[in-house]
Enzyme design. Structure first.
Site, PDB file in Angstrom:
ATOM      1  N   HIS A 108      72.758  55.743  49.187  1.00 32.96           N
ATOM      2  CA  HIS A 108      72.506  56.671  50.625  1.00 32.96           C
ATOM      3  C   HIS A 108      71.574  57.559  50.011  1.00 32.96           C
ATOM      4  O   HIS A 108      70.459  57.938  51.051  1.00 32.96           O
ATOM      5  CB  HIS A 108      73.574  57.253  51.051  1.00 32.96           C
TER       6      HIS A 108
ATOM      7  N   TYR B 171      79.918  58.147  57.513  1.00 31.19           N
ATOM      8  CA  TYR B 171      79.936  58.191  58.925  1.00 31.19           C
ATOM      9  C   TYR B 171      81.235  58.231  59.494  1.00 31.19           C
ATOM     10  O   TYR B 171      81.325  58.403  60.493  1.00 31.19           O
ATOM     11  CB  TYR B 171      78.842  57.291  59.577  1.00 31.19           C
TER      12      TYR B 171
HETATM   13  P1  NDP Z   1      67.543  59.267  66.233  1.00 34.20           P
HETATM   14  O1  NDP Z   1      66.178  59.727  65.943  1.00 34.20           O
HETATM   15  O2  NDP Z   1      68.046  57.884  66.317  1.00 34.20           O
HETATM   16  O3  NDP Z   1      67.899  60.362  67.488  1.00 34.20           O
HETATM   17  C1  NDP Z   1      69.287  60.053  67.968  1.00 34.20           C
HETATM   18  C2  NDP Z   1      69.147  61.234  69.098  1.00 34.20           C
HETATM   19  O4  NDP Z   1      68.366  60.809  70.092  1.00 34.20           O
HETATM   20  C3  NDP Z   1      70.589  61.266  69.793  1.00 34.20           C
HETATM   21  O5  NDP Z   1      70.709  62.651  70.189  1.00 34.20           O
HETATM   22  C4  NDP Z   1      70.202  60.615  71.127  1.00 34.20           C
HETATM   23  O6  NDP Z   1      71.226  61.284  72.103  1.00 34.20           O
HETATM   24  C5  NDP Z   1      69.124  60.643  71.401  1.00 34.20           C
HETATM   25  N1  NDP Z   1      68.192  59.665  72.146  1.00 34.20           N
HETATM   26  C6  NDP Z   1      68.458  58.342  71.738  1.00 34.20           C
HETATM   27  N2  NDP Z   1      67.986  57.468  72.793  1.00 34.20           N
HETATM   28  C7  NDP Z   1      67.077  58.387  73.452  1.00 34.20           C
HETATM   29  C8  NDP Z   1      66.549  58.181  74.656  1.00 34.20           C
HETATM   30  N3  NDP Z   1      65.980  56.703  75.061  1.00 34.20           N
HETATM   31  N4  NDP Z   1      65.894  59.189  75.353  1.00 34.20           N
HETATM   32  C9  NDP Z   1      66.125  60.527  75.078  1.00 34.20           C
HETATM   33  N5  NDP Z   1      67.061  60.744  73.849  1.00 34.20           N
HETATM   34  C10 NDP Z   1      67.534  59.586  73.120  1.00 34.20           C
HETATM   35  O7  NDP Z   1      68.375  59.908  65.091  1.00 34.20           O
HETATM   36  P2  NDP Z   1      69.500  59.340  63.885  1.00 34.20           P
HETATM   37  O8  NDP Z   1      69.827  60.232  62.898  1.00 34.20           O
HETATM   38  O9  NDP Z   1      70.897  58.738  64.665  1.00 34.20           O
HETATM   39  O10 NDP Z   1      68.664  58.158  63.205  1.00 34.20           O
HETATM   40  C11 NDP Z   1      69.052  56.755  63.692  1.00 34.20           C
HETATM   41  C12 NDP Z   1      69.669  56.004  62.794  1.00 34.20           C
HETATM   42  O11 NDP Z   1      69.451  56.136  61.022  1.00 34.20           O
HETATM   43  C13 NDP Z   1      71.229  56.652  62.532  1.00 34.20           C
HETATM   44  O12 NDP Z   1      71.962  56.501  63.428  1.00 34.20           O
HETATM   45  C14 NDP Z   1      71.943  56.064  61.186  1.00 34.20           C
HETATM   46  O13 NDP Z   1      72.120  54.827  61.169  1.00 34.20           O
HETATM   47  C15 NDP Z   1      70.556  56.209  60.250  1.00 34.20           C
HETATM   48  N6  NDP Z   1      70.162  57.449  59.568  1.00 34.20           N
HETATM   49  C16 NDP Z   1      70.187  57.357  58.118  1.00 34.20           C
HETATM   50  C17 NDP Z   1      70.400  58.496  57.602  1.00 34.20           C
HETATM   51  C18 NDP Z   1      70.161  58.228  55.922  1.00 34.20           C
HETATM   52  O14 NDP Z   1      70.370  59.164  55.118  1.00 34.20           O
HETATM   53  N7  NDP Z   1      69.841  57.312  55.487  1.00 34.20           N
HETATM   54  C19 NDP Z   1      70.036  59.743  58.042  1.00 34.20           C
HETATM   55  C20 NDP Z   1      70.145  59.861  59.335  1.00 34.20           C
HETATM   56  C21 NDP Z   1      70.177  58.614  60.071  1.00 34.20           C
HETATM   57  P3  NDP Z   1      72.492  60.440  72.953  1.00 34.20           P
HETATM   58  O15 NDP Z   1      73.318  59.717  71.779  1.00 34.20           O
HETATM   59  O16 NDP Z   1      73.131  61.457  73.630  1.00 34.20           O
HETATM   60  O17 NDP Z   1      71.675  59.316  73.676  1.00 34.20           O
END
Ligand code: NDP
Length: 273
Positions: A104, A48
């Site tokens: 990862h 990241y």
């Molecule tokens: P999420 O499912 O958490 O979605 C994030 C998205 O949802 C962003 O676009 C955010 O927009 C939006 N969002 C967040 N809160 C709200 C809300 N209350 N209402 C509407 N929209 C909302 O996706 P992630 O991929 O970020 O997954 C969470 C975490 O999992 C990651 O941050 C990471 O730490 C981990 N991860 C791990 C992976 C792996 O391979 N091990 C792969 C991917 C993620 P905005 O920011 O504009 O609010």
């Protein structure tokens, strides 16, 4: 904050804050805000590019280290070199240990993940990480760790949301004592979950938002969850999920949104490189 007890006897806050795609230049401010809101569990990763910002936010917060739960992850190209990779992550985070260190992706084409797992076992014994686990491991990958080593991962962090639930992986992991963490819990904003009428109906019934209903579904599914947002109002919203419960019928209706491979928003772990 609710906690989950892992198979090594430690506990992890069930709700945390993820920082995938949080701009490194903005990370210190965003993580500082998350800590102010009340989050104590931060999920980052070397790939990241924002471990330094996470570390600066931790240092500036003044929160005692033992009240924080910090996860980072070993990127695929360092699977043969985990000790150095973790030490570099700790330097960037400004910490002398993390709470949880994960492989990862299995990246099976390189056939290195068992070697990496043996290194993580040693890193845990050396005290550089309290717990060790994996991410994106499917049943076949978990099976190899079980056959070729004598340590079962504390967690498997997998893509998991109502449209992509990976029931076989969850069943296998739980049977061997591995807790499940869900990534992409809101569908990453790529899968249209928050507009789904089943979810919006459940949310409205409790005077909550669709995101809160989905986070509640994860909590009631006994998984560890850390939604990401850049916005403080959403940090507050996503944290405000402990004053209501989905009914059994609401939970079942959301679970019925499973779309299998069609619901996947990320990569297939078998194709990871
Ligand atoms: P999420 O499912 O958490 O979605 C994030 C998205 O949802 C962003 O676009 C955010 O927009 C939006 N969002 C967040 N809160 C709200 C809300 N209350 N209402 C509407 N929209 C909302 O996706 P992630 O991929 O970020 O997954 C969470 C975490 O999992 C990651 O941050 C990471 O730490 C981990 N991860 C791990 C992976 C792996 O391979 N091990 C792969 C991917 C993620 P905005 O920011 O504009 O609010």
């Amino acid at each position: 904050m609710d906690t989950i007890t892992l198979n090594d006897g430690t506990t992890i806050p069930q709700l945390g804050f993820g920082v995938f795609k949080v701009d490194p230049a903005e990370t210190e401010r965003i993580v500082s805000e998350a800590l102010e809101v009340g989050y104590r569990h931060i999920d980052t990763a070397t790939i990241y590019g924002n471990e330094e910002g996470v570390g600066r936010a931790i240092a500036a917060s003044g929160i005692p280290r033992d009240e924080l739960y910090i996860t980072t992850k070993l990127w695929n190209d360092r699977q043969s070199d985990a000790p150095t990779a973790l030490k570099e992550s700790l330097d960037r985070l400004g910490l002398d240990r993390v709470d949880l260190y994960l492989i990862h992706w299995p990246a099976p084409v390189h056939d290195n993940y068992v070697t990496a797992w043996k290194s993580l076992i040693e890193l845990r014994e050396a005290g550089l990480t309290t717990s060790i686990g994996v991410a994106n491991f499917l049943v076949s990958h978990l099976q190899r760790l079980a056959t070729e080593t004598d340590v079962v991962p504390a967690v498997d962090q997998i893509e998991l949301h109502p449209a992509h639930q990976q029931p076989e992986t969850i069943a296998f992991a739980r049977k061997q004592g591995t807790a499940i963490e869900s990534w992409g819990p809101l569908g990453q904003g790529k899968y249209p979950l928050l507009e789904n009428p089943v979810i919006t109906a459940a949310a409205e019934a409790h005077g909550k938002s669709a995101a809160q209903a989905v986070i509640r579904w994860h909590l009631q599914n006994d998984v560890i969850v850390f939604p990401k947002t850049n916005h403080r109002t959403r940090m507050v919203e996503n944290f405000d999920v402990f004053d209501f419960e989905l009914t059994d019928a609401e939970f079942a209706a959301i679970t019925a949104l499973e779309a299998g491979g069609e619901g996947r928003v990320g990569n297939n772990p078998d194709d990871s490189v």
